[in-house]
Design an enzyme around this catalytic site. Structure first.
Site, short mmCIF file in Angstrom:
data_model
loop_
_atom_site.label_atom_id
_atom_site.label_comp_id
_atom_site.label_asym_id
_atom_site.label_seq_id
_atom_site.Cartn_x
_atom_site.Cartn_y
_atom_site.Cartn_z
N ASP A 1 -15.87 57.90 -24.98
CA ASP A 1 -16.06 57.46 -23.38
C ASP A 1 -15.17 58.09 -22.57
O ASP A 1 -14.08 58.52 -22.72
CB ASP A 1 -15.65 55.80 -23.58
CG ASP A 1 -15.61 54.89 -22.48
OD1 ASP A 1 -16.88 54.77 -22.29
OD2 ASP A 1 -14.86 54.59 -21.92
N GLU B 1 -19.35 61.64 -23.03
CA GLU B 1 -19.76 60.75 -21.96
C GLU B 1 -19.20 61.75 -20.69
O GLU B 1 -18.43 61.27 -20.05
CB GLU B 1 -19.59 59.52 -21.73
CG GLU B 1 -20.11 58.74 -20.61
CD GLU B 1 -19.32 57.41 -19.92
OE1 GLU B 1 -19.90 56.78 -19.01
OE2 GLU B 1 -18.14 57.30 -20.41
C1 GLC Z 1 -17.92 54.05 -19.60
C2 GLC Z 1 -18.77 53.02 -20.13
C3 GLC Z 1 -18.76 51.83 -19.33
C4 GLC Z 1 -17.28 51.24 -19.16
C5 GLC Z 1 -16.27 52.48 -18.82
C6 GLC Z 1 -14.90 52.03 -19.15
O1 GLC Z 1 -18.30 54.48 -18.44
O2 GLC Z 1 -19.90 53.56 -20.21
O3 GLC Z 1 -19.49 50.84 -19.81
O4 GLC Z 1 -17.09 50.37 -18.41
O5 GLC Z 1 -16.53 53.51 -19.46
O6 GLC Z 1 -14.61 52.05 -20.56
#
Ligand code: GLC
Length: 539
Positions: free
Chosen positions: A205, A268
């Site tokens: 993440d 991500e």
């Molecule tokens: C990422 C996740 C999202 C979350 C954020 C904080 O972007 O995909 O859903 O709110 O991180 O963890």
């Protein structure tokens, strides 16, 4: 050149399918999806011909950000089940030849995580420096001008110890200090815990946020701000893509590489391309698959899509493998962004581009954004910024998967209230109805994924753009060994008669988005219907 005979790892040739666990299948009648529910639907997953399932977080969490606020990295939230349920799901998936990828959230924890409870208890607690604490600015107020993605300052004052802590999401998601070796080691241990259990990898993440400026300098105003999303007001030169974060990702990769089998590290990486390519690592020693988000943000026209695909192909470092996505639990659904017909073309694009595709649950049905009444909004991003247009309510992309026409669409037992309302068209758009219709989106999806699995040209072949002269059409070939496939996609909603005779005389239609065309065609006079995509075998 790909000969199609090499043995590439599964994460290169296979499809990843993202499950948002709260919304997949409720097995115990609390209106929330859970792990036994996913296991119950294992035949469905196997029938999608996907190589791996990525689960959004299933760890203990107060659910302020629906699991992205982790209170314990090495356990399962009771609402999702138990560790034994988890082991059963993992064994079930492995037994069907599928892999399991977990979400790793290393940038922040829940404010209820024992580490943070200790950290905030006093200034001299041994875990004080596990998080990012700063004194108020000289005149009072937050230490600097950094902003939260969810609105307001990225700092919250803590009365007990008289300092501010950093959080770029909700105040209940304090950010870890990853410059502290013990913090990194604790996270790596959490990874080992799951790898020891047999997990096949992680989706990491917000990796681009892992390290912040050591001096906590103010960020400059963004001269190109659109005036909409508050977080965009600043240029995030001191919070995003700091060079030191790459050492953290290398450390994570080293842990994954320590394990036998082909474990995978996915990022991500919601960052511009020139930054994105750095996340493969200078020695290909960071993410195997840093997600490329460009297909989500692009305007949906053939020229722009072709440009972004080819720009990316051109800047990819040697040996780097693309990882495309069309959506996820944070983004409007593809069928709502571009319409249901174009969504089939988009899925054909995703599944025929060079690289590993990740499909978001429900997109195989063409699910649209749900309509969430005000009093049922759960997403903190939307709740914290009410009335700000342009802030997407992420609940809309997280509605329960509709399985059939029974009450609650088979997602939850009758009499249960699902945690989010079902999408409005569920009585028509559900797995059961689409399974009975040979031309449905689901039938199309299954046929396409099977085709992709069968043809090395699709799952590992080289990519080459094809000039079609038609503005609304994006065409390309995928080649492995002697096999050459041609993909032709209409983005404009127009019908065309294309002359692609320069490629070859004839070809055979392997699949059309409408599921109704087959047989041989002359490439000199190739008819492409409105909103149609074709996969052809050139001979
Ligand atoms: C990422 C996740 C999202 C979350 C954020 C904080 O972007 O995909 O859903 O709110 O991180 O963890």
């Amino acid at each position: 050149m790909t000969d199609g005979n090499g043995t590439l790892p599964w994460w290169q040739t296979g499809i990843i399918y993202q499950i948002y666990p709260l919304s997949f299948q409720d097995s115990d009648g609390d209106g929330l999806g859970d792990l036994p529910g996913i296991l119950r639907r294992i035949d469905y997953l196997a029938g999608l011909n996907v190589a791996a399932i990525w689960l959004s977080p299933v760890f203990p969490s107060p659910m302020r950000d629906f699991g992205y606020d982790v209170a314990d990295y090495t356990s399962i939230h009771p609402r999702f089940g138990t560790l034994s349920d988890f082991d059963r799901l993992l064994a079930g998936l492995h037994g069907r030849g599928m892999k399991l990828i977990l979400d790793l959230v290393p940038n922040h924890t829940s404010d209820q995580h024992p580490w943070f409870l200790e950290s905030r208890s006093s200034r001299d607690n041994p875990r004080r420096n596990w998080y990012l604490w700063r004194d108020p600015a000289p005149g009072g107020g937050p230490p600097n001008n950094w902003l939260s993605f969810f609105g307001g300052p990225a700092w919250t004052f803590d009365e007990t110890t008289g300092q501010y802590y950093l959080h770029q999401f909700t105040p209940e998601q304090p950010e870890l200090n990853l410059r502290h070796p013990a913090v990194l080691e604790a996270l790596l241990d959490a990874m080992r815990f799951w790898l020891d259990r047999g997990v096949d990898g992680f989706r990491v993440d917000v990796p681009w946020l892992l390290i912040k400026d050591a001096e906590f300098r103010d960020e400059p105003e963004n001269p190109a701000w659109d005036g909409i999303a508050p977080h965009g007001r600043l240029l995030h030169v001191h919070t995003a893509n700091q060079p030191e974060l790459h050492a953290i990702i290398r450390a994570m990769r080293a842990v994954v590489d320590d394990y036998p089998g082909e474990r995978v590290l996915i990022g991500e990486t919601n960052v511009p391309e020139e930054e994105l390519v750095k996340y493969y690592g200078a020695a290909r020693d960071e993410f195997h698959l840093p997600f490329n988000f460009r297909l989500i943000y692009a305007s949906w026209n053939a020229g722009e899509i072709q440009r972004l695909v080819e720009t990316y192909e051109a800047i990819l470092p040697q040996g780097a493998w693309p990882a495309w996505v069309l959506g996820n639990h944070d983004q409007p659904r593809i069928a709502s962004r571009i319409g249901p017909d174009a969504a089939r073309v988009a899925v054909m694009l995703l599944l025929t581009l060079r690289g590993t595709p990740t499909c978001y649950y429900g997109d195989e049905l063409g699910m649209k954004n749900g309509v969430i009444p005000r009093n049922r909004i759960r997403d903190p991003q939307a709740l914290n910024q009410p009335g700000i247009s342009g802030v997407f309510n992420r609940d809309a992309a997280r509605t329960p998967l509709p399985w059939d026409t029974s009450p609650n669409a088979g997602f939850a037992p009758e009499g249960t209230q699902p945690w989010l309302p079902l999408g409005q068209d569920w009585p028509m758009r559900n797995v059961a109805c689409q399974s009975d219709d040979p031309c449905s989106m689901l039938a199309f999806f299954r046929t396409l994924t099977a085709l992709r699995q069968r043809h090395p040209a699709l799952n590992q072949g080289d990519y080459k753009g094809v000039e079609t002269v038609a503005d609304g059409v994006f065409a390309y070939t995928r080649t492995a060994g002697a096999e050459r496939l041609l993909i032709v996609l209409d983005f404009a909603g127009c019908e065309y008669l294309l002359d692609l005779g320069a490629l070859a005389d004839g070809a055979e239609i392997l699949l059309s988005t409408g599921m109704r065309r087959a047989g041989r065609v002359e490439l000199r006079r190739l008819r492409l219907l409105a909103n149609e995509g074709l996969v052809l075998k050139i001979s």
